[in-house]
Design a protein around this motif. Structure first.
Motif, short mmCIF file in Angstrom:
data_model
loop_
_atom_site.label_atom_id
_atom_site.label_comp_id
_atom_site.label_asym_id
_atom_site.label_seq_id
_atom_site.Cartn_x
_atom_site.Cartn_y
_atom_site.Cartn_z
N TYR A 133 74.39 21.78 -1.66
CA TYR A 133 75.32 20.85 -1.29
C TYR A 133 74.81 19.67 -0.37
O TYR A 133 75.49 18.55 -0.59
CB TYR A 133 76.59 21.44 -0.36
CG TYR A 133 77.36 22.33 -1.33
CD1 TYR A 133 78.47 21.30 -1.83
CD2 TYR A 133 77.11 23.60 -1.95
CE1 TYR A 133 79.30 22.13 -2.83
CE2 TYR A 133 78.13 23.94 -2.75
CZ TYR A 133 79.19 23.14 -3.24
OH TYR A 133 79.99 23.79 -4.20
N THR A 154 77.25 28.13 -6.27
CA THR A 154 78.55 28.28 -5.49
C THR A 154 79.15 29.65 -5.76
O THR A 154 79.44 30.53 -5.09
CB THR A 154 79.53 27.16 -5.58
OG1 THR A 154 79.00 25.93 -5.36
CG2 THR A 154 80.69 27.42 -4.79
N LEU A 167 89.66 30.44 -1.74
CA LEU A 167 88.65 29.73 -0.97
C LEU A 167 87.60 29.20 -1.81
O LEU A 167 87.18 27.87 -1.90
CB LEU A 167 88.03 30.55 0.09
CG LEU A 167 86.93 29.70 0.76
CD1 LEU A 167 87.64 28.75 1.74
CD2 LEU A 167 86.28 30.64 1.98
N TRP A 182 87.18 25.07 -2.77
CA TRP A 182 85.77 24.80 -2.50
C TRP A 182 85.58 23.92 -3.79
O TRP A 182 84.96 22.66 -3.41
CB TRP A 182 84.94 25.58 -2.30
CG TRP A 182 83.59 25.29 -1.69
CD1 TRP A 182 82.63 24.51 -2.41
CD2 TRP A 182 83.03 25.20 -0.39
NE1 TRP A 182 81.61 24.24 -1.63
CE2 TRP A 182 81.66 24.59 -0.39
CE3 TRP A 182 83.72 25.86 0.64
CZ2 TRP A 182 80.87 24.56 0.58
CZ3 TRP A 182 82.66 25.74 2.03
CH2 TRP A 182 81.77 25.13 2.14
N THR A 231 84.98 19.72 -4.26
CA THR A 231 83.59 19.13 -4.60
C THR A 231 84.08 18.13 -5.66
O THR A 231 83.49 16.80 -5.46
CB THR A 231 82.56 20.19 -5.24
OG1 THR A 231 82.42 21.25 -4.20
CG2 THR A 231 81.50 19.47 -5.65
#
Length: 216
Positions: A131, A156, A194, A198, A202
């Motif tokens: 990231y 991820t 979650l 996420w 992104t």
């Protein structure tokens, strides 16, 4: 059927482990295996590009298209070789380890708690690094690499799958209140939400940064 286990607060126990296929070792290790294989393929492609660029820094690639996506521009940045060699070489070294772990897990092997703590910690560094590279690409380099994004997204998924498994097995030696909260997140599906949030966030960063240039 799950059962509650009572023990002193400092003992590491699995309390009310949820049942169901999406909490099974087959599903979680399967996710890790697929994600690691995808990352490994992307790392091979990126490594090949790095070798080509080393011989010809004017080379372009099939993933160089539009105003935003340019694998070669990203590969020529200093961020792409942070440790003095192409970052993709790290993937070539790390992903086979994850693949091996996943295959052995699918075969029924149980790993020591210290090993799973080490694996989660090391993969946390890989997750953060992916990231960092993403934000560097978006806000400093000004270009995106399709294969880098592939590695980032699969990393991820692997990270969250490993975290899911470690929470279920109570491997991380968290304080009891933290472990109970984490288990409740897993049981309710909150960890999956979650992960989805996420990934959506992104994509939103890219869309808000580049907007119409993505298809221009």
């Amino acid at each position: 059927m799950s059962t509650a286990t009572t023990a002193p607060d400092d003992e590491l126990v699995v309390d009310d482990r949820p049942s169901g296929f999406f909490h099974s070792r087959t599903w979680l290790y399967g996710e890790m295996l697929v994600g690691a294989i995808i990352s490994l393929v992307a790392a091979f492609v990126l490594s090949h590009e790095a070798v080509v660029l080393a011989g010809n820094d004017a080379a372009t690639f099939s993933c160089d298209f539009g105003a935003v996506f340019s694998c070669s521009k990203v590969a020529l940045s200093w961020q792409a070789s942070l440790f003095g060699f192409p970052n993709s070489f790290l993937g070539l070294a790390a992903e086979p380890v994850v693949i091996t772990l996943a295959v052995l897990g699918l075969a029924g092997m149980r790993f020591p708690r210290w090993f799973m703590i080490a694996a989660q910690t090391i993969y946390l560094f890989g997750f953060v690094f992916a990231y960092w590279l993403f934000f560097e690409a978006v806000f400093s380099i000004g270009a995106l690499c399709i294969w880098c994004l592939t590695v980032q997204l699969s990393t991820t998924v692997v990270f969250f799958s490993m975290l899911h498994l470690n929470i279920l097995d109570d491997n991380l030696r968290w304080p009891r209140p933290v472990q109970r909260f984490a288990m409740s997140m897993v049981r309710s599906g909150g960890l999956g939400f979650l992960l989805a949030a996420w990934l959506i966030a992104t994509v939103a960063v890219v869309v808000f940064k580049y907007g119409a240039n993505l298809i221009g």
